[in-house]
Write a protein that holds these residues in place. Sequence first.
Motif, PDB file in Angstrom:
ATOM      1  N   ARG A   1       0.841  -1.201   0.000  1.00 42.98           N
ATOM      2  CA  ARG A   1       0.000   0.000   0.000  1.00 42.98           C
ATOM      3  C   ARG A   1       0.867   1.238   0.000  1.00 42.98           C
ATOM      4  NH1 ARG A   1      -2.092   3.232   4.144  1.00 42.98           N
ATOM      5  NH2 ARG A   1      -4.117   4.131   3.656  1.00 42.98           N
TER       6      ARG A   1
ATOM      7  N   TYR B   1       2.312   1.624  -3.317  1.00 41.46           N
ATOM      8  CA  TYR B   1       1.275   2.037  -4.257  1.00 41.46           C
ATOM      9  C   TYR B   1       0.996   3.516  -4.127  1.00 41.46           C
ATOM     10  CZ  TYR B   1      -3.358   2.710  -6.171  1.00 41.46           C
ATOM     11  OH  TYR B   1      -4.421   3.185  -6.866  1.00 41.46           O
ATOM     12  N   LEU B   2       0.877   3.963  -2.868  1.00 38.65           N
ATOM     13  CA  LEU B   2       0.557   5.379  -2.686  1.00 38.65           C
ATOM     14  C   LEU B   2       1.715   6.249  -3.155  1.00 38.65           C
ATOM     15  CD1 LEU B   2      -1.316   5.203   0.684  1.00 38.65           C
ATOM     16  CD2 LEU B   2      -2.257   5.737  -1.514  1.00 38.65           C
TER      17      LEU B   2
ATOM     18  N   VAL C   1       1.472   6.353  -6.775  1.00 39.77           N
ATOM     19  CA  VAL C   1       0.425   7.274  -7.221  1.00 39.77           C
ATOM     20  C   VAL C   1       0.920   8.708  -7.173  1.00 39.77           C
ATOM     21  CG1 VAL C   1      -1.778   8.268  -6.560  1.00 39.77           C
ATOM     22  CG2 VAL C   1      -1.559   5.840  -6.724  1.00 39.77           C
ATOM     23  N   SER C   2       1.625   9.049  -6.066  1.00 38.76           N
ATOM     24  CA  SER C   2       2.127  10.430  -5.970  1.00 38.76           C
ATOM     25  C   SER C   2       3.105  10.721  -7.099  1.00 38.76           C
ATOM     26  CB  SER C   2       2.864  10.670  -4.668  1.00 38.76           C
ATOM     27  OG  SER C   2       2.204  10.114  -3.617  1.00 38.76           O
TER      28      SER C   2
ATOM     29  N   LYS D   1       3.333   9.237  -9.973  1.00 37.72           N
ATOM     30  CA  LYS D   1       2.630   9.310 -11.250  1.00 37.72           C
ATOM     31  C   LYS D   1       1.916  10.639 -11.392  1.00 37.72           C
ATOM     32  CE  LYS D   1       0.879   7.680 -14.976  1.00 37.72           C
ATOM     33  NZ  LYS D   1       1.088   6.746 -15.984  1.00 37.72           N
ATOM     34  N   ASN D   2       1.333  11.096 -10.265  1.00 42.58           N
ATOM     35  CA  ASN D   2       0.657  12.393 -10.313  1.00 42.58           C
ATOM     36  C   ASN D   2       1.627  13.492 -10.688  1.00 42.58           C
ATOM     37  OD1 ASN D   2      -1.767  11.397  -9.645  1.00 42.58           O
ATOM     38  ND2 ASN D   2      -1.700  11.961  -7.507  1.00 42.58           N
ATOM     39  N   GLU D   3       2.807  13.453 -10.047  1.00 43.73           N
ATOM     40  CA  GLU D   3       3.815  14.467 -10.352  1.00 43.73           C
ATOM     41  C   GLU D   3       4.168  14.436 -11.828  1.00 43.73           C
ATOM     42  OE1 GLU D   3       3.715  16.420  -7.344  1.00 43.73           O
ATOM     43  OE2 GLU D   3       5.233  16.962  -8.802  1.00 43.73           O
TER      44      GLU D   3
ATOM     45  N   VAL E   1       2.485  13.173 -14.284  1.00 43.51           N
ATOM     46  CA  VAL E   1       1.375  13.596 -15.146  1.00 43.51           C
ATOM     47  C   VAL E   1       1.233  15.105 -15.113  1.00 43.51           C
ATOM     48  CG1 VAL E   1      -1.128  13.590 -15.269  1.00 43.51           C
ATOM     49  CG2 VAL E   1       0.080  11.477 -15.143  1.00 43.51           C
ATOM     50  N   ARG E   2       1.417  15.683 -13.906  1.00 43.96           N
ATOM     51  CA  ARG E   2       1.319  17.143 -13.824  1.00 43.96           C
ATOM     52  C   ARG E   2       2.380  17.797 -14.683  1.00 43.96           C
ATOM     53  NH1 ARG E   2      -0.345  17.037  -7.723  1.00 43.96           N
ATOM     54  NH2 ARG E   2      -2.479  17.699  -7.953  1.00 43.96           N
TER      55      ARG E   2
ATOM     56  N   LEU F   1       1.564  17.276 -18.353  1.00 41.47           N
ATOM     57  CA  LEU F   1       0.450  18.116 -18.781  1.00 41.47           C
ATOM     58  C   LEU F   1       0.874  19.563 -18.892  1.00 41.47           C
ATOM     59  CD1 LEU F   1      -2.632  16.712 -16.942  1.00 41.47           C
ATOM     60  CD2 LEU F   1      -2.088  16.563 -19.318  1.00 41.47           C
ATOM     61  N   ASP F   2       1.733  19.997 -17.937  1.00 43.33           N
ATOM     62  CA  ASP F   2       2.225  21.373 -18.020  1.00 43.33           C
ATOM     63  C   ASP F   2       2.976  21.586 -19.316  1.00 43.33           C
ATOM     64  OD1 ASP F   2       2.946  21.720 -14.475  1.00 43.33           O
ATOM     65  OD2 ASP F   2       1.213  22.319 -15.673  1.00 43.33           O
TER      66      ASP F   2
ATOM     67  N   LEU G   1       2.761  19.856 -22.040  1.00 41.91           N
ATOM     68  CA  LEU G   1       1.834  19.784 -23.175  1.00 41.91           C
ATOM     69  C   LEU G   1       1.095  21.088 -23.361  1.00 41.91           C
ATOM     70  CD1 LEU G   1       0.965  17.411 -25.007  1.00 41.91           C
ATOM     71  CD2 LEU G   1      -1.105  17.337 -23.700  1.00 41.91           C
TER      72      LEU G   1
END
Lengths: 507, 321
Positions: free
Chosen positions: B117, B120-121, B124-125, B127-129, B131-132, B135-136, B138
């Motif tokens: 867990r 995983y968390l 996730v963090s 991946k979020n970074e 992706v952020r 996206l920025d 992009l």
Amino acid sequence: MSQRQIIQVFEQYQKARMQFVQTVADLASRPQNIEILHNAGVMSMLRPLMLDVVPSIQQTAALALGRLADHSDDLAEAVVKEDILPQLVHSLSLQNRFYKKAAAFVLRAVAKHSPELSQSVVASGGVDALVLCLEEFDPGVKEAAAWALGYIARHNALLAQSVVDAGAVPLLVMCLLEPELALKRIAASTLSDISKHTPELAQTVVDNGAIAHLAQMILNPDAKLKRQVFSALSQISKHSVSLAELVIEAEIFPAAVACLRDPDEYVKKNVTTLMREVVQHTPELSQVIVNCGGMAAVIDYLGNCSGNLRLPGIMMLGYVAAHSENLAMAVILSKGVPQLALCLSEESDHTMKAATVWSIGQIGHHTPEHAKAVATANLLPKLLELYMDASSSEDLQAKCKKALKSILQKCTYLPGLEPLLYDAPSNILKHVVCQFSKVLPHDSKARRLFVTSGGLKKVQEIQAEPGSPLQEHINAINSCFPEEIVRYYSPGYSEVLLERLENYQPA
Amino acid sequence: MAELLQIKSQVKEFQQEYVDKNSYAEENRQKENQAATRIQSWFRACKVRAYLSHLHKQAVIIQKIWRGFTARARFRQMVKAAYFIMKMNFYEEMAVRIQRRWRGFFVRKYIHNFYARKSYLEGVSQKNELVRQELDELEELQKRERDCLEMVKEQTAKVYQAYRLHHLLSTKQCPGVFNSPFRPAPHEMEQLLRQVKYQAPTRLAHRGRSCLLGMPGPAAPSFPGTPGSPWIKNTRTCSSSRPILHPIACKKEQSQFREPGEVWEQHLHCPDLTLRLQTSHTHLEEAQKQLRQQEGTGSMLHHLSHSRSSFTHPAYAKSFR
């Protein structure tokens, strides 16, 4: 009279008719003229002109009629009453493409106002004629027909079913493949309107292979097309788990997250709506979206937009957190709680606030860790304030109460609980005191803090009925402290001391 | 007789005695009968009692032995059962210990795996970074593209304006509108005007105006891109993505002019005109002879092919007549 002169008379008349019809069409494009035109009886004038010999007069008459009906529903009802619809429908199959476009425009203008008018369009056989138009070559005709079908299907499930029964869906899916952007947009919008009513309709749309085609159009640069595509996908996926899984299997997800930075705000809203509809069904689907980084993107989106556009994002966070505690922890780690706090303070609409409060409740109610995250963002006093505020709507109050209760039952973060001791009504207070009574017996530092911050004093001031759970909790708290301290903080102790002083006789 | 009288008186007495005795016996018969019955019954009772007690004692002995037997059997059974239960309890306790350990392990490893867990968390963090960031980037890229397109549009609009306002160019005599003497330096419009190449509007300028970016003026070969345009003189060599075809109705542009002297020479220059042919005038007969020689050796096809080729020669020969 010679032949030429006789024919000239006819030509003059034709010119006059043409001019009349063109002028009426131009006037009808401006809204302020329409009342005057209606009072002048334009409807009865236009009706015979639609049967005119000259095709261009027919087309222009149909166009004028369409513009008039588009504007208000009285005029649309007048169109229906004057029995123009059957004749329009009949000539839809015969005439050339300009007339078809104009006739489809009239049907659309009539159908858009209300379900009854759409029903009258359906009753006059309009749907079958429009579906025939969808098989034409000209993209303009297809667009007009698809638009009209979309407006018909928009109102309720029965009308959408009649559109589907006429066999429109395979043709619409083929329209999605056409190169013209406008046609793609309209086809996507019509599919969205059809599939939004019931799961069976959505299943019909899916069975015709719409999802794959819609998925291909996600990265198209045109913003309006993307709006409609995402809207269609979200309407399909909202009905059931299997439909949502089908949408996910089309592998839109890592790509759709990129559309969350599109400059067009409705594209972003529709992407978030799609994510919400997918996420609400099962934890596995939520997992898919969390794993591809959708959470961070949605939270950033919430930060960038305002107003009603935030609603799907907020609800999505709530749904994700509701499934299991590690998903809720994922929401917390993606910095969802500060964002929700911001939304709560910035939005003034009560439905938005209620949705935010619900989401916060879903995040915080799993374990003490989650409740601590909510409490450190200083949300508990805010929730209490919203609950106590008389101007909050009932729905908002009920949601606040539920959220508060569920979070408080797990909250062991005492600094967060203390402000609640002061203002809370008794039904909330008993949960707060209960939590204190659970934590204080074991933690000495917390006890010290409790005394110095005035919490013990406040607890003594609470009046509870003996035997009630509140009184039991208060007793449990009092038993954690030495008696002198409890007596010291009990109300009226200074008076007691002064009395003792008065009665004291020095030896 | 006396004896008879004596006997007779004795008879009476005897009878009387007899009657008395009978009546006495009769009286006592009941009593004595009852007494006898009583004694007999009592005696029989004693007998029976003795028999019964004897029987009881025997029965007791039998029951005692039997009960001891069954109780011992039961006891043995109970001991076996208790032993069995003790064993089972022991086994169960051991099984519980094993299951406890196993369940703890299993749950901690597979179901509520803390480290999984946690990772995983963390994942996730991260991946979020990621992706952020992506996206920025992009968004930045898309914004830049849009800005670029905007700029290109603006620039082409300006150039087009300059093209249309070419007449406002300043001349030696008279400074233009954009080149006011009060300004320290000419306006940028002035620079553009100087760069723009003026073309006399032809019939195609109408078409050219409507689709400006796509189809340049009749003379320019291609639309190069940002700074260049068909009207700007210096950019000629940039390549275009689409090959622009020449409009069909235009006059064919003349290529480089030749020197006048060359042309005169061409006019005046007489070719070698002789009465002689370049080939000998018996060429035809020789060729035919050759053919006939080959005909003898070759097949029909060969002959045909040669005869076909022979047709070209008369035409060739004729051209010089």
